[in-house]
Design an enzyme around this catalytic site. Sequence first.
Site, mmCIF file in Angstrom:
data_model
loop_
_atom_site.group_PDB
_atom_site.id
_atom_site.type_symbol
_atom_site.label_atom_id
_atom_site.label_comp_id
_atom_site.label_asym_id
_atom_site.label_seq_id
_atom_site.Cartn_x
_atom_site.Cartn_y
_atom_site.Cartn_z
ATOM 1 N N THR A 126 -8.246 6.912 -2.506
ATOM 2 C CA THR A 126 -9.607 6.490 -2.845
ATOM 3 C C THR A 126 -10.572 7.642 -2.607
ATOM 4 O O THR A 126 -11.654 7.673 -3.189
ATOM 5 C CB THR A 126 -10.055 5.267 -2.019
ATOM 6 O OG1 THR A 126 -9.779 5.519 -0.636
ATOM 7 C CG2 THR A 126 -9.348 4.008 -2.472
ATOM 8 N N LYS B 147 -14.045 9.100 -4.675
ATOM 9 C CA LYS B 147 -15.355 9.423 -4.087
ATOM 10 C C LYS B 147 -15.846 10.780 -4.571
ATOM 11 O O LYS B 147 -17.028 10.960 -4.852
ATOM 12 C CB LYS B 147 -15.275 9.394 -2.555
ATOM 13 C CG LYS B 147 -14.923 8.024 -1.982
ATOM 14 C CD LYS B 147 -14.599 8.122 -0.478
ATOM 15 C CE LYS B 147 -13.869 6.886 0.003
ATOM 16 N NZ LYS B 147 -13.205 7.088 1.305
ATOM 17 N N LYS C 180 -8.681 13.948 4.265
ATOM 18 C CA LYS C 180 -7.812 12.765 4.256
ATOM 19 C C LYS C 180 -6.941 12.832 5.506
ATOM 20 O O LYS C 180 -6.850 13.884 6.133
ATOM 21 C CB LYS C 180 -6.944 12.750 2.997
ATOM 22 C CG LYS C 180 -6.253 14.097 2.707
ATOM 23 C CD LYS C 180 -5.480 14.094 1.395
ATOM 24 C CE LYS C 180 -6.345 14.146 0.165
ATOM 25 N NZ LYS C 180 -6.334 12.910 -0.590
ATOM 26 N N ARG C 181 -6.273 11.731 5.870
ATOM 27 C CA ARG C 181 -5.385 11.768 7.020
ATOM 28 C C ARG C 181 -4.379 12.906 6.873
ATOM 29 O O ARG C 181 -3.982 13.236 5.759
ATOM 30 C CB ARG C 181 -4.604 10.441 7.148
ATOM 31 C CG ARG C 181 -5.419 9.234 7.554
ATOM 32 C CD ARG C 181 -6.184 9.415 8.844
ATOM 33 N NE ARG C 181 -5.354 9.853 9.949
ATOM 34 C CZ ARG C 181 -4.759 9.051 10.824
ATOM 35 N NH1 ARG C 181 -4.891 7.749 10.751
ATOM 36 N NH2 ARG C 181 -4.048 9.551 11.805
ATOM 37 N N LYS D 123 0.777 14.500 1.868
ATOM 38 C CA LYS D 123 -0.523 14.853 1.290
ATOM 39 C C LYS D 123 -0.656 16.375 1.098
ATOM 40 O O LYS D 123 -1.542 16.858 0.427
ATOM 41 C CB LYS D 123 -1.654 14.313 2.162
ATOM 42 C CG LYS D 123 -1.768 12.777 2.124
ATOM 43 C CD LYS D 123 -2.870 12.286 3.043
ATOM 44 C CE LYS D 123 -2.990 10.770 3.122
ATOM 45 N NZ LYS D 123 -3.739 10.183 1.997
ATOM 46 N N HIS E 290 0.789 -1.237 0.000
ATOM 47 C CA HIS E 290 0.000 0.000 0.000
ATOM 48 C C HIS E 290 0.811 1.271 0.000
ATOM 49 O O HIS E 290 0.246 2.356 -0.031
ATOM 50 C CB HIS E 290 -0.919 0.048 1.226
ATOM 51 C CG HIS E 290 -2.110 -0.829 1.103
ATOM 52 N ND1 HIS E 290 -3.282 -0.395 0.547
ATOM 53 C CD2 HIS E 290 -2.311 -2.114 1.437
ATOM 54 C CE1 HIS E 290 -4.166 -1.376 0.563
ATOM 55 N NE2 HIS E 290 -3.599 -2.437 1.099
#
Length: 791
Positions: A630, A634, A522-523, A528, A334
Amino acid sequence: MLNTRELKANIKRILRTDYIKTIDKAKDYEKYNALSKAIMELTIDNWDKTIEVYSNSKQAYYLSAEFLMGRALGNNLLNLGIYEEVKEVLEELNIDINDIEEIEEDAGLGNGGLGRLAACFMDSAATKNLPLTGYGIRYSHGLFKQSFKNGFQVEKADNWLKYGDPWSVRRDEDTVIVEFADCSLKAVPYDMPVIGYKTSNINKLRLFKAEPLEDFDFELFNSQEYNRAVEKKNRAEDVSRVLYPNESTAEGKTLRLKQQYFFVSAALQDLVRNFKKYHGNNFDLFKKYNAIQLNDTHPVIAIPEFMRILIDEEKVEWKKAWEITVNTFSYTNHTILREALEEWDIELYKKLLPRVYEIIKIIDGRFIRELGEEGYSYNKINSMKIIYKNKIHMAWLAIHGTHATNGVAKLHTDILKNQELKDWYELYPDRFLNKTNGITPRRWLALCNKELSGFITELLSSDSWITDLKALKELEKFAGDKSVLNKLLDIKQLKKQQLSEYIRINEGVETNPNSLFDIQIKRLHEYKRQLLNAFGILDLYFRLKENPDLDIIPRTFIFGAKAAPGYFRAKGIIKFINEIANLINNDESISNKIKVVFIQNYRVSYAEKLFPAADISEQISTAGKEASGTGNMKFMLNGTPTIGTYDGANVEMVQEAGEENNFIFGARMEELEKIKETYDPIEYYDSVKGLKRVVNTLIDGTFDDGDTGMFEDLYNSLLEGASWHRPDNYFILKDFDEYRKAQDKVDKAYRDRLGWARKCLMNLAYAGKFSSDRTIMEYAKEIWGIEAKKI
Ligand SMILES: *Cc1c(COP(=O)(O)O)cnc(C)c1O
């Protein structure tokens, strides 16, 4: 068809027996429990039948330390096809279904994408009638509950079981014992039904709870040593007490290893017992009937544990046992972030699991011999040894001990093959494959956006898209249809109003649904790049201060993210964004143009309200760092264009929906690879207009971090290198200008309302590839070799 009279009677009966109450006196959570139990009762027959039908065919097992399931009630009603009927039944009882849905606690038994993927896979497998069972841990506390105090993250225990758990059945009769060197534990299974969408099949998620062999020490209790009497019980229950206990100490690490071995050993014992029931001791047949997927490295200890069971308990000889193991197991990678590649100290293994350690040593020794025979050099062997410098490399064990290793998006798999796992790919070229992630269209469209979902069904004159998502591409023919485009805009507006109301109630912040909703959820992680978004907002703010007439579309920037409790820098970013929000939202000259909201406790149920209400989706990770993502899918499925980098599944998304319908910016992975040794962020800091101004707010007194040193740390991370990191490791300063330009393009494009709606439509129409139904069918065919079995 639902027997509504019976359902009503059952709800009332359960309220009477469980709570000794009539319906008019019952609390919402009591009604929720009664309704859920009544629905559970409806599933009994099909659950049994499904187990029966699967029993003589090959089955797959998904081992995962995380299942981020979220709420069950609404989804189960939808999948059973009785949502509307139940809603009416409740109305007749003067109950609003929304109140009942909202009282449910999320099953937050995961961190983020990886755990949510497991949950989407469970839904897709059941919907596709695939014999797939999930195995994991029934944490009594999931991911922490987050709130903000003075803009700082505060964590509280997540007591998701406080109202009970109507969706699980405890199966004492299937309890197994898991043995560690220092203790033995009971692993008690709790089964959750996984209800497929409009099929009768019901799959199973089996989560184990850790319990002591004996409830408490009777003698100690009798001699009034109450604490000591329950000490063993508490130590035992610690193993399934909480998701990802803090591992900064040796005790914490021990607990994590115990968790991993606990659920893996329990799962393997469970499925070996089941195998023997049908096939006796003929283990030659094992791989013919079982496929086991390891979701990341957390369950990789399954490989030596399964060898232990075969060799020590079932007396299979090593060579044959190894052949069975490799052919049964497969592994999903992952992440390529180095720090996430799991390693374990051999001392810990030796102390806790001496026999498992011994087996890993034998596996490693045989492997090294093989490599030697193949002519591998000393250096190469060292870099591939499973045990090296007193550490066990779980990813190496996973690749060597399975027949398939997959990445989760094309770009990610290519990086694995050509860079991170290059040596392994050369050794086992046939073992590497790609399975681009997906999301379930049930929860992430049909359930969370009933308005859009209903409209799609109307346009396509069928709801078959819900299980055949590629059918959405038929929507492209409406790209020039003004009334369709306007209706899409109306639906988005409605979802924004609903979110706005929810934010007002939950965060106490007013937002304007007529502004552009720009969402990053998101986390929280440096890669990120929430910080890039934050700098973009600050820059816009300063530009507006300089030039109050600057013509911009009013925007609401919405963030949602939890930071790992020990991740100081991530917490600094949360505080920084909250400070920015504070500054901007309280500046009357600005607050009708931009607004910033960091929502608290981002989780699946909140996500269901956020994705449908977004005008633009922020997917701005450093190229090469996000394996797939992901959340990006969405947004797309809810008709939202992306502002993003060429990273993870973004690459495939814009390939499908067209780059012209999204806003792609920033350095590509290849470029970053090339410059990473020589990159100097100071050049950008000095030369990019406006950049210094925003970066300096970290240290010039614009904001206050309460003397925590958080902001100075952020500043230093960007501009000052250290032995263990480069300055601006994630290229925020490098990408800043392009990001700003891309945001200006969003602003321009948004003004053309029909043009914008067309982009939304195109994203929706080409989201079909990203259904987890497609992903799970690929796993079924290409990795597991299982087939649909409809009851
Ligand atoms: C989908 C989802 C994620 C994953 O989001 P990414 O943007 O892919 O990192 C994380 N948390 C929740 C609650 C989700 O629903």
